[in-house]
Design an enzyme around this catalytic site. Structure first.
Site, PDB file in Angstrom:
ATOM      1  N   HIS A 194      -4.933  -8.651   3.071  1.00 17.83           N
ATOM      2  CA  HIS A 194      -6.388  -8.595   3.158  1.00 17.83           C
ATOM      3  C   HIS A 194      -6.868  -9.446   4.331  1.00 17.83           C
ATOM      4  O   HIS A 194      -6.489 -10.613   4.454  1.00 17.83           O
ATOM      5  CB  HIS A 194      -7.042  -9.115   1.875  1.00 17.83           C
ATOM      6  CG  HIS A 194      -6.882  -8.204   0.710  1.00 17.83           C
ATOM      7  ND1 HIS A 194      -7.020  -8.621  -0.603  1.00 17.83           N
ATOM      8  CD2 HIS A 194      -6.608  -6.870   0.639  1.00 17.83           C
ATOM      9  CE1 HIS A 194      -6.831  -7.599  -1.418  1.00 17.83           C
ATOM     10  NE2 HIS A 194      -6.581  -6.530  -0.688  1.00 17.83           N
ATOM     11  N   HIS A 242      -2.213   2.935  -6.138  1.00 18.68           N
ATOM     12  CA  HIS A 242      -3.161   1.855  -5.893  1.00 18.68           C
ATOM     13  C   HIS A 242      -3.412   1.038  -7.156  1.00 18.68           C
ATOM     14  O   HIS A 242      -3.631  -0.183  -7.079  1.00 18.68           O
ATOM     15  CB  HIS A 242      -4.479   2.442  -5.362  1.00 18.68           C
ATOM     16  CG  HIS A 242      -5.219   1.485  -4.467  1.00 18.68           C
ATOM     17  ND1 HIS A 242      -4.677   0.992  -3.300  1.00 18.68           N
ATOM     18  CD2 HIS A 242      -6.447   0.919  -4.578  1.00 18.68           C
ATOM     19  CE1 HIS A 242      -5.545   0.169  -2.719  1.00 18.68           C
ATOM     20  NE2 HIS A 242      -6.622   0.105  -3.481  1.00 18.68           N
ATOM     21  N   ARG A 264       0.849  -1.185   0.000  1.00 23.20           N
ATOM     22  CA  ARG A 264       0.000   0.000   0.000  1.00 23.20           C
ATOM     23  C   ARG A 264       0.889   1.240   0.000  1.00 23.20           C
ATOM     24  O   ARG A 264       2.039   1.200   0.456  1.00 23.20           O
ATOM     25  CB  ARG A 264      -0.905   0.014   1.229  1.00 23.20           C
ATOM     26  CG  ARG A 264      -1.895  -1.138   1.308  1.00 23.20           C
ATOM     27  CD  ARG A 264      -2.762  -1.026   2.545  1.00 23.20           C
ATOM     28  NE  ARG A 264      -3.766  -2.092   2.613  1.00 23.20           N
ATOM     29  CZ  ARG A 264      -3.604  -3.227   3.264  1.00 23.20           C
ATOM     30  NH1 ARG A 264      -2.460  -3.461   3.914  1.00 23.20           N
ATOM     31  NH2 ARG A 264      -4.564  -4.137   3.282  1.00 23.20           N
ATOM     32  N   ARG A 279      -0.720  -1.428  -7.359  1.00 20.85           N
ATOM     33  CA  ARG A 279      -0.983  -2.527  -6.418  1.00 20.85           C
ATOM     34  C   ARG A 279      -1.979  -3.511  -7.043  1.00 20.85           C
ATOM     35  O   ARG A 279      -1.806  -4.732  -6.950  1.00 20.85           O
ATOM     36  CB  ARG A 279      -1.526  -1.955  -5.107  1.00 20.85           C
ATOM     37  CG  ARG A 279      -2.008  -2.978  -4.075  1.00 20.85           C
ATOM     38  CD  ARG A 279      -2.343  -2.243  -2.779  1.00 20.85           C
ATOM     39  NE  ARG A 279      -3.263  -2.974  -1.928  1.00 20.85           N
ATOM     40  CZ  ARG A 279      -2.902  -3.868  -1.005  1.00 20.85           C
ATOM     41  NH1 ARG A 279      -1.625  -4.172  -0.858  1.00 20.85           N
ATOM     42  NH2 ARG A 279      -3.801  -4.459  -0.244  1.00 20.85           N
ATOM     43  N   TYR A 282     -10.018  -9.971  -7.654  1.00 23.38           N
ATOM     44  CA  TYR A 282      -9.045 -10.079  -8.736  1.00 23.38           C
ATOM     45  C   TYR A 282      -9.341 -11.264  -9.649  1.00 23.38           C
ATOM     46  O   TYR A 282      -8.945 -11.272 -10.808  1.00 23.38           O
ATOM     47  CB  TYR A 282      -7.627 -10.163  -8.170  1.00 23.38           C
ATOM     48  CG  TYR A 282      -7.240  -8.894  -7.463  1.00 23.38           C
ATOM     49  CD1 TYR A 282      -6.970  -7.733  -8.183  1.00 23.38           C
ATOM     50  CD2 TYR A 282      -7.200  -8.830  -6.079  1.00 23.38           C
ATOM     51  CE1 TYR A 282      -6.656  -6.552  -7.543  1.00 23.38           C
ATOM     52  CE2 TYR A 282      -6.881  -7.650  -5.429  1.00 23.38           C
ATOM     53  CZ  TYR A 282      -6.614  -6.519  -6.164  1.00 23.38           C
ATOM     54  OH  TYR A 282      -6.316  -5.352  -5.520  1.00 23.38           O
ATOM     55  N   LYS A 308      -2.570  -2.350   7.846  1.00 27.41           N
ATOM     56  CA  LYS A 308      -3.809  -1.855   8.433  1.00 27.41           C
ATOM     57  C   LYS A 308      -4.083  -2.535   9.771  1.00 27.41           C
ATOM     58  O   LYS A 308      -3.906  -3.738   9.918  1.00 27.41           O
ATOM     59  CB  LYS A 308      -4.983  -2.115   7.483  1.00 27.41           C
ATOM     60  CG  LYS A 308      -5.086  -1.123   6.336  1.00 27.41           C
ATOM     61  CD  LYS A 308      -6.379  -1.328   5.587  1.00 27.41           C
ATOM     62  CE  LYS A 308      -6.572  -0.243   4.530  1.00 27.41           C
ATOM     63  NZ  LYS A 308      -7.842  -0.421   3.801  1.00 27.41           N
TER      64      LYS A 308
END
Length: 289
Positions: A251, A225, A136, A228, A260, A160
């Site tokens: 994730h 992004h 990220r 990514r 994806y 995160k």
């Protein structure tokens, strides 16, 4: 509560704060005591916003009123009066492999020019790490200088919610990042320093778009992004396992990673429709006798 109990990142907390402050202004400072009728007026105020923005604002308010209930600061929860926008998760924007090649060609040529500034190597290192690891933007710009080790083909990142994960690095990315690291003062705490700390996400955004423009790619199509997303999509197309990709991207829910598979599937369908020999016969098949 958001930081300690839910483990939200600083950027998420800042977004929640902004949403709550804006809602408070719309309700004339009566956010905490608003009843269902007053809270329902926000739907009209938000009519011009995208459904995703409304959904985020509603999420912030629902958690806010849930917090007030838990702390016995309210006896009721008016949040059911908030709008419930229907959301269909959009497919992420991606770059074709040839576009990525053009980006890298441009960045590499910039480092090889006579009298090239050190920032040219920095920009190439940023690009290599973005596309070579799927980090990220916040994770990349805040990398410590000592995060890279010559004997370690991976990074340990805190992403995160403060969760740590292992991020493999391509040999290319590790080599270019190491070359850049050698140009950074040893007393610098950051791998990509600025005058006041490390470079910002906005600066990274500007660097990536400037490279795209020089490579003849519409800058509006490119962002950190998007790179990514390109990392994930191209890796999956090359045979990567979905669970492994989930780990690399950080994730929490594999449903987020599964987007994806839809990207790759839609690309393959389009490819068949456009390039398959039978596609040329579609017009003949649809002709009236």
């Amino acid at each position: 509560m958001c930081a300690a109990e839910r483990g939200l990142a600083a950027n998420s907390i800042a977004a929640y704060r902004t949403d709550l402050m804006q809602a408070s202004e719309l309700l004339a400072g009566r956010l905490t005591v608003a009843d269902s009728e007053l809270l329902g007026t926000l739907a009209a105020e938000w009519r011009a916003l995208a459904a995703s923005s409304v959904a985020r604002k509603c999420s912030a308010l629902r958690h806010f009123y849930g917090f007030l209930l838990d702390e016995n600061l309210r006896e009721d929860d008016p949040s059911p009066a908030l709008p419930k926008p229907g959301l269909q998760r959009p497919l992420p924007k991606i770059l074709e492999k040839q576009d990525v090649d053009r980006l890298f060609t441009q960045a590499e040529q910039a480092t090889e020019m006579e009298g090239a500034p050190p920032t040219a190597l920095r920009d190439l290192a940023l690009l290599e790490l973005l596309y070579g690891s799927g980090m990220r933007a916040t994770e990349l710009v805040s990398l410590p200088r000592n995060a890279l080790r010559s004997d370690q083909p991976f990074l340990i990142l805190k992403g995160k919610g403060g969760k740590e994960r292992l991020v493999p690095l391509s040999d290319r990315a590790r080599l270019v990042a190491a070359r850049w690291r050698n140009l950074v003062d040893s007393d610098q705490p950051w791998l990509f320093p600025s005058r006041t700390g490390h470079i910002s996400r906005i600066r990274l955004f500007q660097i990536v778009r400037a490279l795209a423009g020089k490579a003849g790619i519409d800058p509006a199509r490119v962002s950190p992004h998007v790179l990514r997303h390109a990392f994930a999509t191209h890796l999956l197309a090359g045979g990567a396992d979905l669970r492994a990709l989930q780990t690399m991207l950080g994730h929490a829910d594999i449903a987020t990673t599964q987007i994806y598979t839809h990207v790759e599937s839609s690309h393959l369908v389009a490819l068949v429709n456009e390039r398959h020999p039978l596609a040329r016969r579609a017009g003949q098949t649809n002709r009236q006798p």
